[in-house]
Scaffold this active site. Sequence first.
Site, short mmCIF file in Angstrom:
data_model
loop_
_atom_site.label_atom_id
_atom_site.label_comp_id
_atom_site.label_asym_id
_atom_site.label_seq_id
_atom_site.Cartn_x
_atom_site.Cartn_y
_atom_site.Cartn_z
N THR A 237 20.83 26.32 -5.42
CA THR A 237 21.09 26.82 -4.08
C THR A 237 21.71 25.68 -3.30
O THR A 237 21.56 24.54 -3.68
CB THR A 237 19.74 27.21 -3.42
OG1 THR A 237 19.11 28.20 -4.21
CG2 THR A 237 19.91 27.73 -2.00
N ARG A 265 16.73 41.57 -7.23
CA ARG A 265 15.78 40.51 -6.86
C ARG A 265 16.36 39.71 -5.68
O ARG A 265 17.51 39.29 -5.69
CB ARG A 265 15.53 39.59 -8.04
CG ARG A 265 14.61 38.39 -7.77
CD ARG A 265 15.37 37.12 -7.43
NE ARG A 265 14.50 35.95 -7.34
CZ ARG A 265 14.90 34.76 -6.95
NH1 ARG A 265 16.15 34.57 -6.60
NH2 ARG A 265 14.07 33.75 -6.88
N VAL A 266 15.55 39.50 -4.68
CA VAL A 266 15.96 38.68 -3.53
C VAL A 266 15.09 37.44 -3.49
O VAL A 266 13.86 37.53 -3.62
CB VAL A 266 15.81 39.49 -2.21
CG1 VAL A 266 16.09 38.60 -1.00
CG2 VAL A 266 16.76 40.69 -2.23
N ASP A 268 14.37 33.39 -1.67
CA ASP A 268 13.97 32.89 -0.35
C ASP A 268 15.14 32.61 0.58
O ASP A 268 14.97 32.56 1.80
CB ASP A 268 13.15 31.60 -0.51
CG ASP A 268 13.95 30.51 -1.23
OD1 ASP A 268 14.60 30.83 -2.25
OD2 ASP A 268 13.92 29.36 -0.76
N THR A 288 15.33 24.61 -1.54
CA THR A 288 16.02 25.09 -2.72
C THR A 288 15.04 24.99 -3.89
O THR A 288 14.19 24.12 -3.90
CB THR A 288 17.26 24.21 -3.03
OG1 THR A 288 16.85 22.86 -3.24
CG2 THR A 288 18.27 24.25 -1.90
N GLY A 291 12.37 30.37 -5.46
CA GLY A 291 12.35 31.15 -4.23
C GLY A 291 11.06 31.90 -4.00
O GLY A 291 10.60 32.03 -2.85
N1 GLY Z 1 15.92 29.36 -3.97
C1 GLY Z 1 16.84 30.23 -4.53
C2 GLY Z 1 16.23 31.41 -5.12
O1 GLY Z 1 15.12 31.36 -5.63
O2 GLY Z 1 16.86 32.44 -5.10
#
Ligand code: GLY
Length: 382
Positions: A237, A265-266, A268, A288, A291
């Site tokens: 990220t 999937r989403v 953080d 990063t 998430g």
């Molecule tokens: N930190 C990025 C994710 O897990 O999508």
Amino acid sequence: MHAGAGGDILAVMSTRRDFLTSAAVTTASLAAIGGAVRSVSAGQPAAAQPATGGGDTHRGVCVIASGNGLAAVNRAMELLNQGYDPADCIVQGVKIVEDDPNDQSVGYGGLPNEEGIVELDASVMHGPTHKSGAVASIRNIKNPAQVALLVLRRTNHCLLVGDGALRFAKQMGFPEENLLTEASRLAWLKWKANVGRDDFWLNDDERDEPVGRVWTADGPGKLSMVDHTDVQHLTGTIHCSAVTAKGDVSSCTTTSGLSWKIPGRVGDSPIIGAGNYCDNEVGAAGCTGRGESAIVNLSAYTMVMLMEQGKTPQEAAIIAAKRMVDRAKEKRLKGPDGKPRFGCSFYAVRKDGAYGAASINGGSFAVHDGKEGRVLPTVSLY
Ligand code: GLY
């Protein structure tokens, strides 16, 4: 896999369901830890503050980013000096990484979901208006951070997802593009072929080798999966936060998320408070890495709240890292030695320009302090 300049590209789970980390704890990061990290317990400040680039004593204009964000902090500072709004500066900064096909953690060239489709998440938060904008699971749009900024500026909403986010982006004039580069497609194909033995995709050692040259050697169906490199789940990220000379703050996080993720999937990054947060009275923060852990710990909000309570940015980042480890209750998240089998990095900047960063398993961050852009090791818990 291009990990940028020490970007938080972390292997979080192999195909054998073992968790691994690829980020090495550098000598420099260990030196930076000193005794401070070991003295931290959840919710407690560090007893001594390691100096990562003099972050806690810095004052004035500042841009901080994850380790893959050197070009981003340089560009953002250039635009800050030209008087642009801090949100525009950081979004233009991370655009360089979103556009980079060699950074497989973000935007164009990002690693795809389990169906081979690139899905991106991004958010922007603007301190002066305390307004956020975000998109999640958006497909075919190269610069999701720019779309997130337009959600912030042009709508009364905070978060658009999936097809709605794509339609909004197209209405705003963004072109639809195929984001899957050849390198990312081949990486996905390698993962798919090695994912299991009970599926219908042949593993390397299940295939019979051809007896002669193969016509498709350089085209569709290219047999590139002949090496036995361990195939891992990766998350990477870019986070970027800025504070202007007047003390206005903004923050942005953009990602292609966890590689080979379940479609939809989403992570953080688009969740305000999890991977990104700012408060103009206090400062900005983001993370990063894994998430799911940043979501359940509201890590970015936690860092800003800790700064509001008087912790320095460096202390806030270390405490957020420690809290995440302490709250990793699921057995599969820790090894037999009790150490976390996942990674996450934390970045914080206060409205007076002080900054700090920490990682669970080692990492780096980029910072521009008004004089120069640098990549420095984060303080690391392990
Ligand atoms: N930190 C990025 C994710 O897990 O999508």
